[in-house]
Write a protein that holds these residues in place. Structure first.
Motif, PDB file in Angstrom:
ATOM      1  N   PRO A  42       0.744  -1.191   0.066  1.00 49.07           N
ATOM      2  CA  PRO A  42      -0.206  -0.028  -0.016  1.00 49.07           C
ATOM      3  C   PRO A  42       0.611   1.276   0.024  1.00 49.07           C
ATOM      4  CG  PRO A  42      -0.274  -1.402   2.090  1.00 49.07           C
ATOM      5  CD  PRO A  42       0.740  -2.103   1.322  1.00 49.07           C
ATOM      6  N   ARG A  43       1.950   1.277   0.400  1.00 50.85           N
ATOM      7  CA  ARG A  43       2.947   2.337   0.343  1.00 50.85           C
ATOM      8  C   ARG A  43       3.915   2.580  -0.686  1.00 50.85           C
ATOM      9  NH1 ARG A  43      -0.494   5.699   2.665  1.00 50.85           N
ATOM     10  NH2 ARG A  43      -0.998   5.189   4.653  1.00 50.85           N
ATOM     11  N   GLU A  44       3.883   1.804  -1.629  1.00 51.63           N
ATOM     12  CA  GLU A  44       4.937   1.615  -2.848  1.00 51.63           C
ATOM     13  C   GLU A  44       4.692   2.925  -3.591  1.00 51.63           C
ATOM     14  OE1 GLU A  44       7.029  -1.382  -5.703  1.00 51.63           O
ATOM     15  OE2 GLU A  44       4.985  -1.307  -5.730  1.00 51.63           O
ATOM     16  N   PHE A  45       5.697   3.616  -3.742  1.00 57.32           N
ATOM     17  CA  PHE A  45       5.651   4.766  -4.605  1.00 57.32           C
ATOM     18  C   PHE A  45       5.009   4.618  -6.152  1.00 57.32           C
ATOM     19  CE2 PHE A  45       7.208   7.625  -7.771  1.00 57.32           C
ATOM     20  CZ  PHE A  45       6.905   9.106  -7.424  1.00 57.32           C
ATOM     21  N   LYS A  46       5.672   3.715  -6.677  1.00 59.09           N
ATOM     22  CA  LYS A  46       5.354   3.370  -8.171  1.00 59.09           C
ATOM     23  C   LYS A  46       3.878   3.094  -8.282  1.00 59.09           C
ATOM     24  CE  LYS A  46       9.704   2.103 -10.300  1.00 59.09           C
ATOM     25  NZ  LYS A  46      10.390   1.133 -11.139  1.00 59.09           N
ATOM     26  N   THR A  47       3.472   2.010  -7.579  1.00 55.06           N
ATOM     27  CA  THR A  47       2.116   1.698  -7.620  1.00 55.06           C
ATOM     28  C   THR A  47       1.133   2.852  -7.381  1.00 55.06           C
ATOM     29  OG1 THR A  47       2.835  -0.417  -6.923  1.00 55.06           O
ATOM     30  CG2 THR A  47       0.229  -0.058  -6.991  1.00 55.06           C
ATOM     31  N   ASN A  48       1.374   3.588  -6.211  1.00 56.10           N
ATOM     32  CA  ASN A  48       0.439   4.842  -6.016  1.00 56.10           C
ATOM     33  C   ASN A  48       0.443   5.702  -6.952  1.00 56.10           C
ATOM     34  OD1 ASN A  48      -0.721   4.819  -3.178  1.00 56.10           O
ATOM     35  ND2 ASN A  48       1.203   3.900  -2.634  1.00 56.10           N
ATOM     36  N   TYR A  49       1.711   6.064  -7.480  1.00 54.27           N
ATOM     37  CA  TYR A  49       1.978   7.209  -8.578  1.00 54.27           C
ATOM     38  C   TYR A  49       1.235   6.577  -9.794  1.00 54.27           C
ATOM     39  CZ  TYR A  49       3.575  10.159 -12.115  1.00 54.27           C
ATOM     40  OH  TYR A  49       3.560  11.067 -13.235  1.00 54.27           O
ATOM     41  N   TYR A  50       1.300   5.276 -10.383  1.00 55.61           N
ATOM     42  CA  TYR A  50       0.764   4.911 -11.590  1.00 55.61           C
ATOM     43  C   TYR A  50      -0.629   4.931 -11.353  1.00 55.61           C
ATOM     44  CZ  TYR A  50       5.402   3.903 -13.499  1.00 55.61           C
ATOM     45  OH  TYR A  50       6.539   4.010 -13.891  1.00 55.61           O
ATOM     46  N   ASN A  90      -6.015   9.979  -3.186  1.00 53.15           N
ATOM     47  CA  ASN A  90      -5.408   9.101  -2.146  1.00 53.15           C
ATOM     48  C   ASN A  90      -4.209   8.592  -2.516  1.00 53.15           C
ATOM     49  OD1 ASN A  90      -6.993   9.830  -0.110  1.00 53.15           O
ATOM     50  ND2 ASN A  90      -8.469   8.413  -0.427  1.00 53.15           N
ATOM     51  N   PRO A  91      -4.171   7.836  -3.710  1.00 55.70           N
ATOM     52  CA  PRO A  91      -2.810   7.395  -4.223  1.00 55.70           C
ATOM     53  C   PRO A  91      -1.752   8.503  -4.473  1.00 55.70           C
ATOM     54  CG  PRO A  91      -4.515   6.915  -5.722  1.00 55.70           C
ATOM     55  CD  PRO A  91      -5.075   7.540  -4.604  1.00 55.70           C
ATOM     56  N   ALA A  92      -2.128   9.633  -5.093  1.00 54.40           N
ATOM     57  CA  ALA A  92      -1.181  10.826  -5.163  1.00 54.40           C
ATOM     58  C   ALA A  92      -0.909  11.304  -3.830  1.00 54.40           C
ATOM     59  CB  ALA A  92      -2.275  11.868  -5.948  1.00 54.40           C
ATOM     60  N   LEU A  93      -1.387  11.292  -2.914  1.00 53.31           N
ATOM     61  CA  LEU A  93      -1.033  11.759  -1.429  1.00 53.31           C
ATOM     62  C   LEU A  93      -0.084  10.611  -0.879  1.00 53.31           C
ATOM     63  CD1 LEU A  93      -4.310  13.164  -0.166  1.00 53.31           C
ATOM     64  CD2 LEU A  93      -2.241  14.314  -0.546  1.00 53.31           C
ATOM     65  N   ASN A  94      -0.564   9.543  -1.043  1.00 55.79           N
ATOM     66  CA  ASN A  94       0.595   8.310  -0.583  1.00 55.79           C
ATOM     67  C   ASN A  94       1.815   8.370  -1.499  1.00 55.79           C
ATOM     68  OD1 ASN A  94      -1.384   7.321   1.126  1.00 55.79           O
ATOM     69  ND2 ASN A  94      -1.972   5.434  -0.323  1.00 55.79           N
ATOM     70  N   ALA A  95       1.649   8.778  -2.679  1.00 57.57           N
ATOM     71  CA  ALA A  95       3.120   8.918  -3.447  1.00 57.57           C
ATOM     72  C   ALA A  95       3.782   9.868  -2.963  1.00 57.57           C
ATOM     73  CB  ALA A  95       2.999   8.850  -5.057  1.00 57.57           C
ATOM     74  N   TYR A  96       3.198  11.097  -2.746  1.00 54.62           N
ATOM     75  CA  TYR A  96       3.649  12.269  -2.093  1.00 54.62           C
ATOM     76  C   TYR A  96       4.345  12.046  -0.646  1.00 54.62           C
ATOM     77  CZ  TYR A  96       3.841  17.060   0.166  1.00 54.62           C
ATOM     78  OH  TYR A  96       4.601  17.910   0.770  1.00 54.62           O
ATOM     79  N   GLU A  97       3.820  11.248  -0.031  1.00 55.67           N
ATOM     80  CA  GLU A  97       4.302  11.019   1.403  1.00 55.67           C
ATOM     81  C   GLU A  97       5.574   9.930   1.413  1.00 55.67           C
ATOM     82  OE1 GLU A  97       3.448  11.978   4.303  1.00 55.67           O
ATOM     83  OE2 GLU A  97       2.074  13.390   3.408  1.00 55.67           O
ATOM     84  N   THR A  98       5.692   9.467   0.129  1.00 57.44           N
ATOM     85  CA  THR A  98       6.905   8.413  -0.049  1.00 57.44           C
ATOM     86  C   THR A  98       8.104   9.398  -0.623  1.00 57.44           C
ATOM     87  OG1 THR A  98       5.655   6.910  -0.517  1.00 57.44           O
ATOM     88  CG2 THR A  98       7.855   6.585  -1.180  1.00 57.44           C
ATOM     89  N   ASP A  99       7.715  10.419  -1.593  1.00 54.31           N
ATOM     90  CA  ASP A  99       8.685  11.205  -2.282  1.00 54.31           C
ATOM     91  C   ASP A  99       8.184  12.609  -2.280  1.00 54.31           C
ATOM     92  OD1 ASP A  99      10.621  12.693  -3.646  1.00 54.31           O
ATOM     93  OD2 ASP A  99      10.637  11.192  -5.263  1.00 54.31           O
TER      94      ASP A  99
END
Length: 136
Positions: A42-50, A90-99
Motif C-alpha cells: 500500500p505504500r509503494e511509490f510506483k504503484t500509488n503514482y501509477y 489518495n494514491p497521489a497523496l501516498n506517493a507524495y508521502e513517499t517522495d
C-alpha cells in the motif's frame, strides 16, 4: 479509440434510459492490476503514482472530450470527472508521502486540488512545486 468506444457505450445507455453515474464506472484490466498491487504494497511509490496517474489522466481525457463537444448531452459526465479526480487523490497523496519532492506528483496534486476545488491545498502544493523548480 477508447474514448470513442466509451462514448458509443454511453450513448447507447443514454438511449436505453440508463443514465446513472454508474454507467461510467468500468474497471479496466490496468486499473485492476494496480489496485491488486496496491493491496499487496500500500505504500509503494510506483504503484500509488501509477494508479493516481491512471485516474488523473482518465479524468483529464474525459474533460478534454467534454470541452471539445465530443460527448454532448450525456448525463453524469461532470460527476464522473469529479469521481476520477477524487479517486486520484489518495494514491497521489501516498506517493507524495513517499517522495515529497517529486515534481510529477506535485504537479498532479496541484491539478487534482484545482479540479476538486481545494484551493488552499493547491496553493500549498504550488509553493512547494515552485520551490523545487527553483533548485533545478
Amino acid at each position: 479509440m477508447k474514448t470513442v468506444l466509451m462514448f458509443l457505450t454511453l450513448f447507447f445507455l443514454a438511449l436505453t434510459g440508463y443514465t446513472q453515474v454508474e454507467t461510467f464506472v468500468h474497471v479496466s484490466e490496468e486499473e485492476e492490476k494496480l489496485v491488486d498491487l496496491l493491496a499487496e504494497k500500500p505504500r509503494e511509490f510506483k504503484t500509488n503514482y501509477y494508479l493516481a496517474a491512471y485516474y488523473y489522466n482518465n479524468a483529464v481525457s474525459l474533460l478534454a472530450d467534454q470541452t471539445a463537444g465530443a460527448i454532448p448531452g450525456v448525463e453524469g459526465v461532470d460527476n464522473e470527472i469529479v469521481r476520477l479526480f477524487n479517486a486520484a487523490l489518495n494514491p497521489a497523496l501516498n506517493a507524495y508521502e513517499t517522495d515529497k519532492n517529486n515534481e510529477l506528483v506535485l504537479e498532479m496534486l496541484s491539478g487534482i486540488y484545482f479540479r476538486i476545488g481545494e484551493m488552499d491545498a493547491k496553493e500549498k502544493i504550488d509553493k512547494k512545486l515552485n520551490l523545487s523548480l527553483i533548485h533545478i
